[in-house]
Design a protein around this motif. Structure first.
Motif, PDB file in Angstrom:
ATOM      1  N   VAL A  34       0.832  -1.525   0.292  1.00 18.69           N
ATOM      2  CA  VAL A  34      -0.069   0.619   0.032  1.00 18.69           C
ATOM      3  C   VAL A  34       0.577   1.363   0.010  1.00 18.69           C
ATOM      4  O   VAL A  34       1.359   1.128   0.817  1.00 18.69           O
ATOM      5  N   ASN A  35       1.019   1.830  -0.669  1.00 19.07           N
ATOM      6  CA  ASN A  35       1.909   2.956  -0.852  1.00 19.07           C
ATOM      7  C   ASN A  35       0.994   4.454  -0.767  1.00 19.07           C
ATOM      8  O   ASN A  35      -0.529   4.508  -1.109  1.00 19.07           O
ATOM      9  N   THR A  36       2.140   5.345  -0.258  1.00 14.19           N
ATOM     10  CA  THR A  36       1.170   6.586   1.080  1.00 14.19           C
ATOM     11  C   THR A  36       2.132   7.729   0.218  1.00 14.19           C
ATOM     12  O   THR A  36       1.650   8.990  -0.492  1.00 14.19           O
ATOM     13  N   VAL A  37       2.919   7.105  -1.530  1.00 17.23           N
ATOM     14  CA  VAL A  37       3.336   8.269  -2.146  1.00 17.23           C
ATOM     15  C   VAL A  37       3.798   7.614  -3.102  1.00 17.23           C
ATOM     16  O   VAL A  37       4.332   6.253  -3.751  1.00 17.23           O
ATOM     17  N   HIS A  38       4.174   8.583  -4.847  1.00 19.92           N
ATOM     18  CA  HIS A  38       4.234   7.734  -5.840  1.00 19.92           C
ATOM     19  C   HIS A  38       5.510   8.674  -5.976  1.00 19.92           C
ATOM     20  O   HIS A  38       4.987   9.502  -6.721  1.00 19.92           O
ATOM     21  N   PHE A  39       6.030   9.052  -6.082  1.00 19.27           N
ATOM     22  CA  PHE A  39       7.457   9.358  -6.829  1.00 19.27           C
ATOM     23  C   PHE A  39       8.231   9.089  -8.101  1.00 19.27           C
ATOM     24  O   PHE A  39       7.953   7.791  -8.305  1.00 19.27           O
ATOM     25  N   SER A  40       8.425   9.505  -8.548  1.00 20.60           N
ATOM     26  CA  SER A  40       9.921   9.161  -9.684  1.00 20.60           C
ATOM     27  C   SER A  40      10.473   8.730  -9.762  1.00 20.60           C
ATOM     28  O   SER A  40      11.764   7.434  -9.962  1.00 20.60           O
ATOM     29  N   ASN A  41      11.865   9.366  -8.181  1.00 18.83           N
ATOM     30  CA  ASN A  41      12.788   9.155  -7.325  1.00 18.83           C
ATOM     31  C   ASN A  41      12.801   9.081  -6.061  1.00 18.83           C
ATOM     32  O   ASN A  41      12.371   9.575  -5.895  1.00 18.83           O
ATOM     33  N   HIS A  42      13.915   8.368  -5.423  1.00 18.93           N
ATOM     34  CA  HIS A  42      14.260   9.093  -3.908  1.00 18.93           C
ATOM     35  C   HIS A  42      14.164  10.234  -3.857  1.00 18.93           C
ATOM     36  O   HIS A  42      14.795  11.293  -5.153  1.00 18.93           O
ATOM     37  N   THR A  43      13.950  11.025  -2.872  1.00 19.27           N
ATOM     38  CA  THR A  43      14.387  12.504  -2.541  1.00 19.27           C
ATOM     39  C   THR A  43      15.694  12.776  -2.440  1.00 19.27           C
ATOM     40  O   THR A  43      15.777  13.904  -2.869  1.00 19.27           O
ATOM     41  N   GLY A  44      16.538  11.869  -2.355  1.00 13.09           N
ATOM     42  CA  GLY A  44      18.116  12.220  -2.327  1.00 13.09           C
ATOM     43  C   GLY A  44      18.323  13.331  -3.506  1.00 13.09           C
ATOM     44  O   GLY A  44      19.895  13.732  -3.544  1.00 13.09           O
ATOM     45  N   TYR A  45      17.890  12.528  -4.443  1.00  9.58           N
ATOM     46  CA  TYR A  45      18.667  13.575  -5.784  1.00  9.58           C
ATOM     47  C   TYR A  45      17.932  15.073  -5.461  1.00  9.58           C
ATOM     48  O   TYR A  45      18.348  15.472  -6.560  1.00  9.58           O
ATOM     49  N   GLY A  46      16.981  15.543  -4.920  1.00  7.62           N
ATOM     50  CA  GLY A  46      17.091  16.957  -4.855  1.00  7.62           C
ATOM     51  C   GLY A  46      15.609  16.972  -5.189  1.00  7.62           C
ATOM     52  O   GLY A  46      15.219  18.226  -5.560  1.00  7.62           O
ATOM     53  N   ALA A  47      15.572  16.083  -6.886  1.00  4.11           N
ATOM     54  CA  ALA A  47      14.630  16.811  -7.450  1.00  4.11           C
ATOM     55  C   ALA A  47      13.471  15.224  -7.524  1.00  4.11           C
ATOM     56  O   ALA A  47      13.781  14.306  -7.695  1.00  4.11           O
ATOM     57  N   TRP A  48      12.087  16.026  -8.117  1.00  4.18           N
ATOM     58  CA  TRP A  48      11.043  14.460  -8.415  1.00  4.18           C
ATOM     59  C   TRP A  48      10.273  15.042  -8.373  1.00  4.18           C
ATOM     60  O   TRP A  48       9.612  15.814  -8.617  1.00  4.18           O
ATOM     61  N   ARG A  49       9.181  13.533  -9.220  1.00  4.91           N
ATOM     62  CA  ARG A  49       7.870  14.489  -9.586  1.00  4.91           C
ATOM     63  C   ARG A  49       6.978  12.910  -8.899  1.00  4.91           C
ATOM     64  O   ARG A  49       7.519  11.778  -9.233  1.00  4.91           O
ATOM     65  N   GLY A  50       5.863  13.402  -9.275  1.00  2.29           N
ATOM     66  CA  GLY A  50       4.771  12.438  -8.855  1.00  2.29           C
ATOM     67  C   GLY A  50       3.943  12.979  -6.912  1.00  2.29           C
ATOM     68  O   GLY A  50       4.338  13.438  -6.962  1.00  2.29           O
ATOM     69  N   PRO A  51       3.230  12.127  -7.444  1.00  2.00           N
ATOM     70  CA  PRO A  51       1.563  12.472  -5.931  1.00  2.00           C
ATOM     71  C   PRO A  51       2.291  12.454  -4.787  1.00  2.00           C
ATOM     72  O   PRO A  51       2.832  11.065  -4.010  1.00  2.00           O
ATOM     73  N   LEU A  52       2.136  13.041  -3.714  1.00  2.00           N
ATOM     74  CA  LEU A  52       2.145  12.132  -1.769  1.00  2.00           C
ATOM     75  C   LEU A  52       0.909  12.001  -1.905  1.00  2.00           C
ATOM     76  O   LEU A  52      -0.568  12.396  -1.957  1.00  2.00           O
ATOM     77  N   LEU A  53       0.448  11.212  -1.775  1.00  2.00           N
ATOM     78  CA  LEU A  53      -1.067  10.434  -1.393  1.00  2.00           C
ATOM     79  C   LEU A  53      -1.751  11.180  -0.136  1.00  2.00           C
ATOM     80  O   LEU A  53      -0.781  10.362   0.628  1.00  2.00           O
ATOM     81  N   ASP A  54      -3.026  11.358  -0.685  1.00  2.00           N
ATOM     82  CA  ASP A  54      -3.952  11.624   0.687  1.00  2.00           C
ATOM     83  C   ASP A  54      -4.193  10.517   1.509  1.00  2.00           C
ATOM     84  O   ASP A  54      -4.251   9.704   1.480  1.00  2.00           O
ATOM     85  N   PRO A  55      -4.032  10.972   2.483  1.00  2.00           N
ATOM     86  CA  PRO A  55      -4.469   9.929   4.051  1.00  2.00           C
ATOM     87  C   PRO A  55      -5.169   8.790   3.467  1.00  2.00           C
ATOM     88  O   PRO A  55      -6.104   7.991   3.407  1.00  2.00           O
ATOM     89  N   SER A  56      -6.362   9.927   3.272  1.00  2.00           N
ATOM     90  CA  SER A  56      -7.930   9.283   2.969  1.00  2.00           C
ATOM     91  C   SER A  56      -7.402   8.053   1.700  1.00  2.00           C
ATOM     92  O   SER A  56      -8.639   7.172   1.540  1.00  2.00           O
ATOM     93  N   ASP A  57      -6.968   8.301   0.857  1.00  2.00           N
ATOM     94  CA  ASP A  57      -6.830   8.059   0.156  1.00  2.00           C
ATOM     95  C   ASP A  57      -6.495   6.409   0.578  1.00  2.00           C
ATOM     96  O   ASP A  57      -6.523   5.058  -0.907  1.00  2.00           O
ATOM     97  N   VAL A  58      -4.942   6.136   0.848  1.00  2.00           N
ATOM     98  CA  VAL A  58      -4.454   4.910   2.024  1.00  2.00           C
ATOM     99  C   VAL A  58      -5.463   4.425   2.611  1.00  2.00           C
ATOM    100  O   VAL A  58      -5.327   3.171   2.126  1.00  2.00           O
ATOM    101  N   ARG A  59      -6.402   5.405   3.085  1.00  2.00           N
ATOM    102  CA  ARG A  59      -7.061   4.705   4.261  1.00  2.00           C
ATOM    103  C   ARG A  59      -8.718   3.612   3.260  1.00  2.00           C
ATOM    104  O   ARG A  59      -8.862   2.592   3.261  1.00  2.00           O
ATOM    105  N   GLU A  60      -9.096   4.468   1.578  1.00  2.00           N
ATOM    106  CA  GLU A  60      -9.707   3.460   1.553  1.00  2.00           C
ATOM    107  C   GLU A  60      -9.245   2.316   0.716  1.00  2.00           C
ATOM    108  O   GLU A  60      -9.486   0.884   0.061  1.00  2.00           O
ATOM    109  N   VAL A  61      -7.513   2.317   0.179  1.00  3.51           N
ATOM    110  CA  VAL A  61      -6.918   1.392  -0.487  1.00  3.51           C
ATOM    111  C   VAL A  61      -6.808  -0.519   0.762  1.00  3.51           C
ATOM    112  O   VAL A  61      -7.313  -1.197   0.171  1.00  3.51           O
ATOM    113  N   ILE A  62      -6.182   0.505   1.914  1.00  2.93           N
ATOM    114  CA  ILE A  62      -6.645  -1.484   3.190  1.00  2.93           C
ATOM    115  C   ILE A  62      -8.282  -0.773   2.782  1.00  2.93           C
ATOM    116  O   ILE A  62      -8.168  -2.530   3.623  1.00  2.93           O
TER     117      ILE A  62
END
Length: 283
Positions: A34-62
């Protein structure tokens, strides 16, 4: 096992679920990520793209998994980086529901918050939330040395102090604690300890300190320790297998010259960890 893993996810590279799922599957376990974010890459690169999922969406998946009646089959819940207390609340609600349906299920929490040299790298309030709310609910905890010191509110510089600090944590809830990246006065230069403590005793493994610090190793470590501890019932065996597998992953990563951990290249060592490092019993 059937493992519900609630973590971040990246498309490129290996952190969060993108680091934990494959090793667990390679060991033969079913994993429901169950994913809480889905980014292009980890944030250690300093730049990334993709959504931070809303907690309500995470709850819906579960909730959708629960609709299938599948949460009753979960043997363990695994969580890592928690970027928001609201996501943490969703995770704890999922743990409560799983344990309601299966009282033998375990919750393994990697309390990601910071590290030596970097300090805290999570949002303000997250470390305190983990310490005060999440840790007491965990059965298995996998902090690094820096995080252990924060959780107990004091620095630990000797092996005895580290084990005492783990005992303080264990009195708050988690019976099994694995401490990674342990440096103390008894560790030679260029070496590092990993310490495991359970009701059965305390053990340490010393390994070489390789000149790399790739992202995702903590996520793999927590996943492997949960898997080996749950399947063998032995903290000592879980410590030995986990440290050997993670060291093999780091060796492959160093040889490849990449900043992304080489899970696929090291998959045989993940599935069949070589007995490379001696386990020392501390008590």
């Amino acid at each position: 096992m059937q493992i519900l893993s609630i973590q971040s996810s990246v498309a490129f590279g290996h952190v969060g679920n993108s680091a934990a799922v494959f090793p667990l599957q390679r060991l033969g376990h079913e994993v429901w990520p169950v994913n809480t974010v889905h980014f292009s890459n980890h944030t250690g690169y300093g730049a990334w793209r993709g959504p931070l999922l809303d907690p309500s969406d995470v709850r819906e998946v579960i909730a959708g998994i629960d609709d299938r009646g599948a949460l009753a089959e979960v043997d363990a819940v695994l969580s890592g980086y928690q970027g928001d207390p609201a996501v943490g609340a969703v995770i704890l609600d999922a743990v409560a529901r799983v344990k309601e349906l299966n009282p033998d299920a375990l919750y393994c929490c990697d309390p990601v918050m910071g590290d030596v040299g970097r300090g805290m790298f999570v949002r303000p309030g997250i470390p305190e939330y983990l310490r005060d709310t999440v840790v007491p609910r965990a059965d298995i905890l996998t902090p690094n040395h820096f995080e252990l010191d924060f959780l107990v509110g004091r620095p630990t510089r000797t092996l005895a102090e580290i084990v005492d600090a783990v005992d303080v944590l264990r009195e708050r809830g988690p019976r099994d604690v694995l401490v990674t990246s342990v440096v103390h006065g008894e560790v030679p230069e260029g070496r590092i300890d990993v310490v495991a403590v359970s009701d059965a005793g305390a053990w340490a493994v010393e390994t070489p300190l390789l000149p790399i610090t790739p992202n995702g190793c903590g996520d793999v470590t927590a996943a492997l320790y949960l898997a080996h501890l749950r399947t063998t019932g032995s903290a000592q065996v879980a410590l030995e297998r986990t440290t050997s597998a993670v060291f093999a992953i780091l060796e492959e990563t160093l040889a490849a010259g990449t900043r992304e951990i080489q899970l696929v290249a090291a998959q045989e060592a993940i599935a069949h960890p070589p007995a490379r490092f001696a386990v020392r019993r501390l008590r």
